[in-house]
Structures are given as structure tokens and as C-alpha cells.
Design a protein around this motif. Structure first.
Motif, PDB file in Angstrom:
ATOM      1  N   ILE A 168     102.614 -51.157 -21.159  1.00 53.14           N
ATOM      2  CA  ILE A 168     102.266 -49.810 -21.599  1.00 53.14           C
ATOM      3  C   ILE A 168     100.781 -49.793 -21.864  1.00 53.14           C
ATOM      4  CG2 ILE A 168     102.641 -48.071 -23.352  1.00 53.14           C
ATOM      5  CD1 ILE A 168     105.375 -49.220 -23.798  1.00 53.14           C
ATOM      6  N   SER A 169     100.007 -49.177 -20.988  1.00 50.96           N
ATOM      7  CA  SER A 169      98.557 -49.150 -21.184  1.00 50.96           C
ATOM      8  C   SER A 169      98.051 -47.843 -20.623  1.00 50.96           C
ATOM      9  CB  SER A 169      97.913 -50.327 -20.465  1.00 50.96           C
ATOM     10  OG  SER A 169      98.139 -50.156 -19.085  1.00 50.96           O
ATOM     11  N   PHE A 173      99.524 -44.819 -18.035  1.00 48.29           N
ATOM     12  CA  PHE A 173      99.468 -43.389 -18.342  1.00 48.29           C
ATOM     13  C   PHE A 173      98.847 -42.622 -17.182  1.00 48.29           C
ATOM     14  CE2 PHE A 173      99.388 -39.621 -20.607  1.00 48.29           C
ATOM     15  CZ  PHE A 173      98.137 -39.033 -20.521  1.00 48.29           C
ATOM     16  N   ARG A 176     101.359 -42.406 -14.421  1.00 48.62           N
ATOM     17  CA  ARG A 176     102.415 -41.432 -14.715  1.00 48.62           C
ATOM     18  C   ARG A 176     101.884 -40.015 -14.609  1.00 48.62           C
ATOM     19  NH1 ARG A 176     104.670 -41.866 -20.043  1.00 48.62           N
ATOM     20  NH2 ARG A 176     102.802 -42.983 -20.678  1.00 48.62           N
ATOM     21  N   TRP A 220     105.849 -31.634 -18.649  1.00 51.14           N
ATOM     22  CA  TRP A 220     105.254 -32.112 -19.887  1.00 51.14           C
ATOM     23  C   TRP A 220     106.233 -32.963 -20.678  1.00 51.14           C
ATOM     24  CZ3 TRP A 220     100.756 -33.080 -21.425  1.00 51.14           C
ATOM     25  CH2 TRP A 220     100.509 -33.313 -22.753  1.00 51.14           C
ATOM     26  N   THR A 224     105.408 -36.937 -21.606  1.00 51.83           N
ATOM     27  CA  THR A 224     105.256 -37.407 -22.977  1.00 51.83           C
ATOM     28  C   THR A 224     106.437 -38.230 -23.439  1.00 51.83           C
ATOM     29  OG1 THR A 224     106.249 -35.396 -23.824  1.00 51.83           O
ATOM     30  CG2 THR A 224     103.864 -35.436 -23.603  1.00 51.83           C
ATOM     31  N   PHE A 225     107.280 -38.611 -22.527  1.00 48.62           N
ATOM     32  CA  PHE A 225     108.419 -39.418 -22.922  1.00 48.62           C
ATOM     33  C   PHE A 225     107.979 -40.860 -23.062  1.00 48.62           C
ATOM     34  CE2 PHE A 225     112.666 -40.786 -23.274  1.00 48.62           C
ATOM     35  CZ  PHE A 225     112.769 -41.954 -22.551  1.00 48.62           C
ATOM     36  N   SER A 226     108.332 -41.431 -24.202  1.00 47.59           N
ATOM     37  CA  SER A 226     108.076 -42.865 -24.339  1.00 47.59           C
ATOM     38  C   SER A 226     109.342 -43.502 -24.856  1.00 47.59           C
ATOM     39  CB  SER A 226     106.918 -43.109 -25.299  1.00 47.59           C
ATOM     40  OG  SER A 226     107.226 -42.576 -26.553  1.00 47.59           O
TER      41      SER A 226
ATOM     42  N   LYS B 172     103.511 -31.857 -29.780  1.00 45.84           N
ATOM     43  CA  LYS B 172     103.762 -33.202 -29.302  1.00 45.84           C
ATOM     44  C   LYS B 172     102.543 -34.085 -29.476  1.00 45.84           C
ATOM     45  CE  LYS B 172     107.543 -32.968 -26.096  1.00 45.84           C
ATOM     46  NZ  LYS B 172     108.342 -34.008 -26.697  1.00 45.84           N
ATOM     47  N   GLY B 309      93.825 -51.095 -29.271  1.00 44.41           N
ATOM     48  CA  GLY B 309      94.940 -52.039 -29.324  1.00 44.41           C
ATOM     49  C   GLY B 309      95.572 -52.184 -27.965  1.00 44.41           C
ATOM     50  N   PRO B 310      96.095 -53.344 -27.651  1.00 46.62           N
ATOM     51  CA  PRO B 310      96.620 -53.570 -26.301  1.00 46.62           C
ATOM     52  C   PRO B 310      97.962 -52.920 -26.025  1.00 46.62           C
ATOM     53  CG  PRO B 310      96.865 -55.551 -27.621  1.00 46.62           C
ATOM     54  CD  PRO B 310      96.144 -54.585 -28.462  1.00 46.62           C
ATOM     55  N   ASN B 311      98.808 -52.857 -27.049  1.00 48.90           N
ATOM     56  CA  ASN B 311     100.166 -52.454 -26.740  1.00 48.90           C
ATOM     57  C   ASN B 311     100.560 -51.102 -27.306  1.00 48.90           C
ATOM     58  OD1 ASN B 311     100.724 -54.813 -25.381  1.00 48.90           O
ATOM     59  ND2 ASN B 311     101.162 -55.890 -27.287  1.00 48.90           N
ATOM     60  N   ILE B 312      99.559 -50.262 -27.551  1.00 45.87           N
ATOM     61  CA  ILE B 312      99.906 -48.969 -28.139  1.00 45.87           C
ATOM     62  C   ILE B 312      99.901 -47.906 -27.040  1.00 45.87           C
ATOM     63  CG2 ILE B 312      99.369 -47.376 -29.993  1.00 45.87           C
ATOM     64  CD1 ILE B 312      99.741 -50.081 -31.053  1.00 45.87           C
ATOM     65  N   PRO B 313     100.918 -47.074 -26.971  1.00 46.64           N
ATOM     66  CA  PRO B 313     100.898 -46.001 -25.955  1.00 46.64           C
ATOM     67  C   PRO B 313      99.799 -44.995 -26.284  1.00 46.64           C
ATOM     68  CG  PRO B 313     102.776 -45.750 -27.412  1.00 46.64           C
ATOM     69  CD  PRO B 313     102.183 -47.062 -27.723  1.00 46.64           C
ATOM     70  N   PRO B 314      99.196 -44.438 -25.284  1.00 48.08           N
ATOM     71  CA  PRO B 314      98.047 -43.563 -25.523  1.00 48.08           C
ATOM     72  C   PRO B 314      98.399 -42.303 -26.293  1.00 48.08           C
ATOM     73  CG  PRO B 314      98.655 -43.541 -23.216  1.00 48.08           C
ATOM     74  CD  PRO B 314      99.467 -44.583 -23.866  1.00 48.08           C
ATOM     75  N   ILE B 315      99.594 -41.770 -26.102  1.00 47.02           N
ATOM     76  CA  ILE B 315      99.947 -40.589 -26.880  1.00 47.02           C
ATOM     77  C   ILE B 315     100.774 -41.051 -28.055  1.00 47.02           C
ATOM     78  CG2 ILE B 315     101.116 -38.395 -26.845  1.00 47.02           C
ATOM     79  CD1 ILE B 315     100.356 -38.064 -24.080  1.00 47.02           C
ATOM     80  N   ARG B 317     102.539 -40.900 -31.615  1.00 44.83           N
ATOM     81  CA  ARG B 317     103.106 -39.889 -32.480  1.00 44.83           C
ATOM     82  C   ARG B 317     102.951 -40.314 -33.928  1.00 44.83           C
ATOM     83  NH1 ARG B 317     107.966 -38.860 -29.414  1.00 44.83           N
ATOM     84  NH2 ARG B 317     107.291 -37.969 -27.441  1.00 44.83           N
TER      85      ARG B 317
END
Lengths: 229, 344
Positions: A168-169, A173, A176, A220, A224-226, B172, B309-315, B317
């Protein structure tokens, strides 16, 4: 009486190949063959094995998928509309977008019912809008087209899921983002190719905009699904 | 009798009476209107209606013929009479089922007719919509005679849906947590609630203050007034500067409010009704924009920290409070300055 019968026989002399007796009115005789054909049709589809019915429906759905993936100006989607394909796609998308945890702080993930309702009510509203703007397409045909054109977005969802299985980087993103944007444009273009033909020429933009919004919202939600950690 | 038969056959052909029968049959078969409503559909729904209509007529005809026969053969014995009765009962049941279905179909047809009531409000061209969107930000100068308000619903509805989409985006990206309910439901409820609720409230006040405005015009006016809100929210949900938001709130929100207020003033007589009506509308409109920005979009400056940080998703919450974030930003800035100074 005999004179009347003779005169009626003279009147019908040119049509002696149609056997009509004077007692029964013409309407009853003409509609009987139609009725027996319908009865035969009903019995024939009831008697066939279930596998045949399912395979026939699946083949029809698959054919429409191909039409969506290569949108040409064909009327296959419109002529035999069916709602199996949209239901399949909607359920698949909603299942994949569903969150896992029940009561964590991360409640922002869309639930199954939310996605389901968005897709179906969004389609209904777009259909109503296009009918109110003077479209010649019928209600269920429009639902069918909008539902089938979710296919590219479902494919994008599957691709996103696979990408998210890896690292996950920001690279993932970007990937995707590109995939979802491309599939969103494809969906909008495909549904426009089918829907816009039924509108008067100067109002196509008015019909396309809600379709654009609808697929944008779905895209959207996919972007934005994780997945839950 | 021969005379009447002769009159029926006085069309051009010797078998003219046959044609007359067919025409009679056609007019007697009273096809349901809804079949002709959607003209190009090949869907089975309408076809079923037509088939059933034909079947029903044929059933009626054969029922009459069978009844005529039964009257003749009723004295032949109980067996024949019972058989005839069962057939009659079956036909009646089928008839009733068909009637029930037809009643439901008529109800559905009435639903379509209700949609047709809305049809004149959607009769717009794209150019008109674009012009009205731009005009919604331009206050009118002349308030001495009533200003024209377009009574259309396409533009307002599309604007409300756009605002729903923008709100969703804002919620979101800011990590708003909705405990009772869903994100989508909250967004739709807020936007539609504002549009319909405030329109009704202002219409009620206008009724009290004797203003010349109809409900449709009020809906249309307020709907187009949401265009300013949409632009401000779209910009400020993506560019996180508080001062920018305040400037846009005053300028664009103010312009859109001024336009609505000017239209209402031009349609109201007397200083105090004008004051009540326009003051309420202005307050509600401006406060709504303020509420939308602050309730659904907390600043996520934490993203700038966590992207390293390496393992954090960009969006991410993560909902953060403004003072804590401000502190974090100040700390980070001081640390970076200290690092720069040390490296020199």
C-alpha cells in the motif's frame, strides 16, 4: 331464411378457403390459433430442464456484457432488456465494497445496503429524468442499460482489490486512480452511446450529466475503499 | 333482414361485411392506453397486456357461447351440468385474477401520469441551464418591479445531487465518522432537507408577509442559489486554507444570497416584511455554508506527516481537531527549522 343463407354464402364465396360457419362470430375463430400457440410456448419453457433455462439466460447476460465492453451502436441491450446482469453486477460490487468490522471507529466504509440502494435509486432517478426530458426509451430498458454499464467499474474494483493485496503506497494509489478513472470514463461513454440516441438532439448534455455524476459517485466509492487491516 | 344484410355489404367488395366485422372487433377490443405510452419498447410487459386482452376477449366470447350451449343442454342430466359449472367457475376465477392484475396495472399507469405532471418543469435547454447558473451569482439591480423567476426543476435537482457528491467527497477525505446512519444517507438527507425544508419555510414566511412568489419559484430560486455553495465547497474541500474559505464564503455566498434577496425584495411590499423575509433567508443561506464546511470537513493536515511513513494509505481516515493539528504543525515547523540550523 334460405335466401339469407344463400346471400351470405355468395358474400363469402371469395373466401371459401377460410372455413367459417355462420353461428360462431368471426372473432372467436380467428383468435383460437393464436391462443394455442401461446399455450404451446408456455408448456415448452416449463418442461425444459433447469440447466437449459439457466444457460440460456447466462448466455444472454454474457452477450450483453460483450456489448457493453465494446460499445457500438447496436440495439441488443435495448431490444431484449433483462435485469439479471445489473443485479449480478450490483451484488458483486456491493459485496466487494462491504466493510468487515461491525463496530469499530471506522464506520465510514459503505455497507452492502448502502451501495445497493445507491445503484438502484440512482438508476431510477436517472431514468425518470431522461423520461421527463422527453426521452423515448422505456423505464426498464433504461434501468437495464445503466446497470450493465457498471461492468467496467466492477472490473476496476477487482483490479483495485488485487493491487491492494500488494504493497500500500502512493504508487498503488496512482495506479488505482488511473484504473478507476479509465473505467469511469468507459462506463459513462458506454451508457451515453445507448441512452443519448433516445433523446432529442439538443438535450443530450442534460441527460449525460446525471449519468456522469452517478458513475462518479460509484467510482469514488471504489477509489476510496481500503481493506480492513 | 335481407335489407339490413344488404346495407352491411354495400362497401365496394362483395365481402365488405367481413371487413366491417374486423373493424368492429378492433374498436371493441379497447386496448389499454399504457400500451401505447412507451412507443418504441419491445418489452414483454406491454406485449403481455396485449396478449391478455386478446385472450380475455376470446374467453368472453367462448364463455357466452358455452353459456348458450349449457342452457340448451342443462336438461340432459346432472353430469353435463356439473361439468359446465366447473368450467364456468374456472373461467370466472381466471377472469377475476386478470381483473386484479389490470387494476394494478392501471395504478401503475396513474403513477406514470403523475410523472407527466412534472414534465413541464423539466422542459429546458442546456443553454438556458448554463445561463441561469451564471445569473444566480449576479444580483439584480432593479427591485422596483417583480423580477422574473424561472420555474424549472432540472437545474435545482442536478445542483442538489452535485452537492451530495461533493459532500460525500468532503466527508470521506476528512474521515468523518457517522455513528447513527450512513455517510450517503447523511449527505442526501442534509442536502435535500435543506433544499425542500428551507424552501417550504421561506414560502410560508412569504405567505405571511404577502410576497408574490409561488412554491415552485421558491424551490427553483433556492436550488439555483446552491450553485454558489457547490463551487465554494468544491474549492475548499480540496484546498485547505481557512482564510480562503472565509473570503469565498463572503464573496460567492454573499453574491448568491444577494441575488435571492433582491428577487424576494422585488416581490414584497413594505419595509418590515422585506426585512423579515430577506433577513431569514440570508441568515439561513450563509449559515448553511458555514455549517457544511465545519461539520463535514476537519482539516487533515496529519496527511502531510503520515505520507512519510511506509505503510500508511494515502487517504487516511483520521479525524483531528484543529488546535491539536495547529500544535503539531507548529512543532513540526520548529523541528525542521532546528534541523536546518543544526545542519548548517
Amino acid at each position: 331464411m334460405a335466401e339469407v343463407e344463400e346471400s351470405s354464402k355468395r358474400m363469402f364465396a371469395g373466401l371459401s378457403d377460410i372455413s367459417i360457419s355462420e353461428d360462431i362470430p368471426v372473432e372467436g375463430d380467428i383468435s383460437v390459433p393464436v391462443r394455442s400457440q401461446n399455450a404451446d410456448d408456455d408448456f415448452s419453457t416449463l418442461d425444459e430442464p433447469v440447466k437449459d433455462t439457466i444457460l440460456r439466460d447466462l448466455r444472454a447476460v454474457g452477450q450483453k456484457f460483450v456489448h457493453v465492453l465494446y460499445p457500438k451502436k447496436s440495439s441488443a441491450l435495448l431490444k431484449d432488456w433483462d435485469l439479471w446482469g445489473p443485479l449480478l453486477l450490483c451484488v458483486t460490487l456491493a459485496l466487494m465494497l462491504q466493510g468487515g468490522s461491525a463496530d469499530s471507529g471506522d464506520d465510514g466504509r459503505p455497507q452492502f445496503a448502502e451501495v445497493f440502494v445507491i445503484i438502484w435509486f440512482g438508476s431510477v432517478i436517472i431514468t425518470l429524468n431522461s423520461k421527463l426530458l422527453g426521452g423515448t426509451i422505456s423505464f426498464f430498458q433504461s434501468l437495464c442499460v445503466l446497470g450493465y454499464c457498471i461492468l467496467p467499474l466492477t472490473v476496476a474494483m477487482i483490479v483495485c482489490r488485487i493491487v491492494l493485496l500488494g504493497s500500500i503506497s502512493s504508487i498503488s494509489f496512482v495506479v488505482r486512480l488511473i484504473v478507476v478513472t479509465a473505467s469511469f470514463c468507459w462506463s459513462t461513454f458506454a451508457s451515453t452511446a445507448f441512452l443519448a440516441d433516445s433523446q432529442p438532439a439538443n438535450r443530450k448534455a442534460l441527460v449525460v450529466y446525471p449519468v456522469f455524476l452517478f458513475y462518479f459517485v460509484i467510482g469514488w466509492m471504489i477509489l476510496t475503499f481500503s481493506p480492513s487491516p | 333482414m335481407s335489407a339490413s344484410q344488404g346495407s352491411r355489404s354495400t362497401s365496394t367488395e362483395p365481402w365488405g361485411s367481413f371487413e366491417n366485422n374486423i373493424i368492429m372487433q378492433g374498436s371493441g377490443s379497447a386496448v389499454i392506453d399504457m400500451e401505447n405510452m412507451d412507443d418504441t419498447s419491445g418489452s414483454s410487459f406491454e406485449d403481455m397486456g396485449e396478449m391478455h386482452q386478446r385472450m380475455k376477449e376470446e374467453e368472453e366470447v367462448t364463455a357466452e357461447a358455452a353459456a348458450a350451449e349449457e342452457e340448451d343442454s342443462g336438461e340432459d342430466g346432472d353430469f353435463l351440468g356439473v361439468k359446465g359449472l366447473k368450467g364456468q367457475l374456472g373461467r370466472q376465477v381466471a377472469d377475476e385474477v386478470w381483473q386484479a392484475g389490470k387494476r394494478q396495472a392501471s395504478k401503475a399507469f396513474n403513477l406514470y401520469a403523475n410523472i407527466d405532471i412534472l414534465r413541464p418543469y423539466f422542459d429546458v435547454e442546456p443553454i438556458q441551464v448554463r445561463n441561469r447558473l451564471i445569473e444566480s451569482l449576479i444580483p439584480v439591480r432593479m427591485i422596483n418591479f417583480p423580477q422574473k423567476v424561472a420555474g424549472e426543476l432540472y437545474g435545482p435537482m442536478m445542483l442538489v445531487f452535485t452537492m451530495v457528491a461533493i459532500l460525500l467527497h468532503g466527508m470521506k477525505t476528512s474521515g468523518t465518522v457517522i455513528r447513527e446512519g450512513t455517510l450517503m444517507g447523511t449527505a442526501i438527507g442534509t442536502c435535500f432537507g435543506y433544499w425542500l425544508g428551507v424552501s417550504s419555510f421561506i414560502y410560508f414566511l412569504a405567505y405571511l408577509c404577502n410576497a408574490q412568489i409561488t412554491m415552485l419559484q421558491m424551490l427553483s430560486l433556492l436550488g439555483y442559489g446552491l450553485f454558489g455553495h457547490c463551487t465554494v465547497l468544491f474549492i475548499t474541500y480540496n484546498v485547505h486554507f481557512h482564510s480562503l474559505f472565509y473570503i469565498l464564503w463572503l464573496v460567492i455566498g454573499g453574491l448568491s444570497t444577494l441575488r435571492m434577496v433582491a428577487v424576494l425584495i422585488s416581490r414584497t411590499v413594505g419595509p418590515s416584511p422585506r426585512l423579515i423575509l430577506c433577513g431569514t433567508l440570508a441568515a439561513l443561506h450563509m449559515l448553511f455554508l458555514l455549517y457544511l464546511h465545519f461539520a463535514y470537513h476537519k482539516m487533515v493536515e496529519g496527511i502531510l506527516d503520515t505520507l512519510e511513513g511506509p505503510n500508511i494509505p494515502p487517504i487516511q481516515r483520521v479525524a483531528r481537531d484543529v488546535p491539536i493539528v495547529a500544535n503539531a504543525v507548529v512543532n513540526a515547523t520548529i523541528k525542521s527549522i532546528a534541523a536546518v540550523v543544526q545542519s548548517q
